[in-house]
Design a protein around this motif. Structure first.
Motif, short mmCIF file in Angstrom:
data_model
loop_
_atom_site.label_atom_id
_atom_site.label_comp_id
_atom_site.label_asym_id
_atom_site.label_seq_id
_atom_site.Cartn_x
_atom_site.Cartn_y
_atom_site.Cartn_z
N HIS A 1 5.51 -4.62 -9.06
CA HIS A 1 6.51 -4.91 -8.02
C HIS A 1 6.48 -4.02 -6.80
N PHE A 2 5.86 -2.87 -6.88
CA PHE A 2 6.03 -1.95 -5.77
C PHE A 2 5.15 -2.32 -4.58
N HIS A 3 5.75 -2.39 -3.41
CA HIS A 3 4.99 -2.66 -2.19
C HIS A 3 5.19 -1.49 -1.25
N ALA A 4 4.14 -0.73 -1.07
CA ALA A 4 4.25 0.46 -0.22
C ALA A 4 4.33 0.06 1.25
N LEU A 5 5.07 0.86 2.01
CA LEU A 5 5.09 0.72 3.47
C LEU A 5 4.20 1.82 4.03
N ASP A 6 3.63 1.58 5.21
CA ASP A 6 2.77 2.60 5.80
C ASP A 6 3.53 3.90 6.03
N SER A 7 4.84 3.78 6.20
CA SER A 7 5.64 4.98 6.49
C SER A 7 6.10 5.72 5.23
N ASP A 8 5.81 5.17 4.04
CA ASP A 8 6.28 5.81 2.80
C ASP A 8 5.65 7.18 2.60
N ARG B 1 10.90 6.27 3.58
CA ARG B 1 11.28 6.41 2.17
C ARG B 1 10.48 7.57 1.58
N ILE B 2 11.18 8.50 0.97
CA ILE B 2 10.47 9.56 0.25
C ILE B 2 10.81 9.33 -1.20
N PHE B 3 9.82 9.15 -2.01
CA PHE B 3 10.11 9.07 -3.43
C PHE B 3 9.04 9.81 -4.21
N CYS B 4 9.33 10.02 -5.46
CA CYS B 4 8.49 10.87 -6.27
C CYS B 4 8.07 10.11 -7.53
N THR B 5 6.97 10.55 -8.11
CA THR B 5 6.53 9.93 -9.35
C THR B 5 5.69 10.90 -10.16
N HIS B 6 5.71 10.69 -11.48
CA HIS B 6 4.78 11.43 -12.34
C HIS B 6 3.59 10.53 -12.71
N ILE B 7 3.58 9.32 -12.20
CA ILE B 7 2.53 8.37 -12.58
C ILE B 7 1.16 8.85 -12.07
N PRO B 8 0.12 8.79 -12.93
CA PRO B 8 -1.22 9.25 -12.53
C PRO B 8 -1.78 8.41 -11.37
N TYR B 9 -2.71 8.99 -10.61
CA TYR B 9 -3.23 8.28 -9.44
C TYR B 9 -3.87 6.94 -9.83
N SER B 10 -4.63 6.94 -10.92
CA SER B 10 -5.33 5.71 -11.30
C SER B 10 -4.34 4.58 -11.63
N ALA B 11 -3.12 4.95 -12.04
CA ALA B 11 -2.14 3.93 -12.42
C ALA B 11 -1.18 3.58 -11.28
#
Ligand code: PPS
Length: 328
Positions: free
Chosen positions: A58-65, A135-145
């Protein structure tokens, strides 16, 4: 389009679809939850797997994220505070007595993508689109995922890592304090074995770090790779780099006025630990904020690991990072 994944309120907080998936995955004893599962190459709790599935669908990144990424206990709270303060410094001047960081824990100002799924939000994309721009958000998700749109968009990524010995100690002590109800304590030695075998939340440690490290070498404009110890040694020069990478560089005038130093001070461990919100407050996930602020000392592992444990982990790390250009 994949179906929307909605957490159900069962023991693990995951959908039936996710439960079915879990039953097909290799599993091990968990640190915080009963089990962790090997999913897309990483050991995760059930809810984390659900979050990754949701993120990828579902996630759609924006260029400004602006995306902050870490493996747990390697400087997440600090990086969130710094990025929030840098990006919002015109809206919230650093020296003002009502700066949000004086009254809110950084985890409440910069959400984890994963929180959204944990909280049972029915519309993962909608939740994040409600954040102010950028939007600033954080994640622990690995880069490949990571969701494909993060990789293909022009959004910026910042990763912070910490030496594995301190990361292990910090993780074990924290886990011991916040274990989920009913999950028996994980003895220190057993946790250490698991860390060395890569079996930690979002681990193996080396694969998580190398994923972002390699990307930062291939695409330095996209991924800024920071080290906790380097930041501790020289926070000001790293703050300038961070601000530049995020697209909010400090002006000469700001530098002359000591704004970089002031921002570093606002986000320092010593300052944040003493704030009322971080002494007695709870963050969005209902965790006690004070547990996020322990010692923040480089090399504190020496008080916990025996010489043979140190040797074992150093050998493992040396072998895993050999040829990568990164060492600890
Ligand atoms: N502002 C600031 N500056 C420097 N260091 C800080 C700061 N805030 C927290 N800490 C230390 O970071 C460790 C916690 O890591 P995380 O923030 O990644 O934890 S979490 O993943 O968000 O739960 C944990 O390290 P240890 O003290 O070694 O356990 C915290 O004390």
């Amino acid at each position: 389009m994949a179906t929307i994944i909605q957490p159900k309120d069962d023991k693990d907080g995951v959908t039936n679809e996710c439960k079915k998936l879990l039953s097909s995955l290799p599993k091990e004893r968990g640190w915080r939850t009963e089990h962790i599962y090997l999913f897309q190459g990483y050991w995760c709790q059930p809810k984390q797997i659900q979050a990754i599935l949701s993120f990828q669908s579902h996630f759609h990144a924006l260029d400004s994220d602006l995306v902050l990424a870490t493996i747990p206990k390697s400087g997440t709270t600090w990086l969130k505070a710094l990025a929030f303060a840098i990006v919002n410094r015109h809206r919230f001047p650093i020296s003002k007595s009502d700066h949000p960081l004086l009254f809110s824990n950084p985890h409440d100002l910069v959400p984890f993508f994963e929180y959204n799924v944990y909280m049972g939000n029915e519309d993962p994309a909608g939740y994040l689109s409600g954040l102010p721009s950028p939007r600033i958000f954080c994640t622990h998700i690995p880069y490949s995922a990571m969701a494909d749109s993060i990789k293909s968009s022009r959004c910026k990524v910042v990763y912070i890592c910490r030496n594995p010995l301190d990361t292990f100690v910090s993780s074990w002590i924290y886990t011991d304090k916040i274990r989920s109800d009913g999950v028996p304590p994980l003895p220190f030695e057993e946790a250490f074995d698991m860390f060395c075998e890569g079996k930690i939340g979002y681990g193996p440690f080396w694969d998580h770090v190398l994923g972002y490290w390699n990307e930062s070498r291939e695409r330095p404009d996209k991924v800024l790779f920071l080290r906790y110890e380097d930041m501790k040694a020289d926070v000001v020069s790293h703050l300038k780099k961070l601000a530049l990478h995020l697209g909010y560089p400090f002006s000469e005038d700001e530098e002359e006025r000591g704004e970089v130093e002031r921002l570093a001070e606002l986000c320092s461990f010593e300052k944040m630990k003493e704030l009322e919100v971080n002494k007695s407050g709870k963050s969005i996930m209902n965790f006690e904020n004070q547990k996020l602020f322990r010692k923040a000392r480089v090399g504190d592992w020496v008080n916990y690991l025996s010489p043979s444990m140190e040797e074992r982990l150093r050998k493992e790390i040396e072998a895993r990072f050999q040829g990568s250009g990164l060492s600890f």
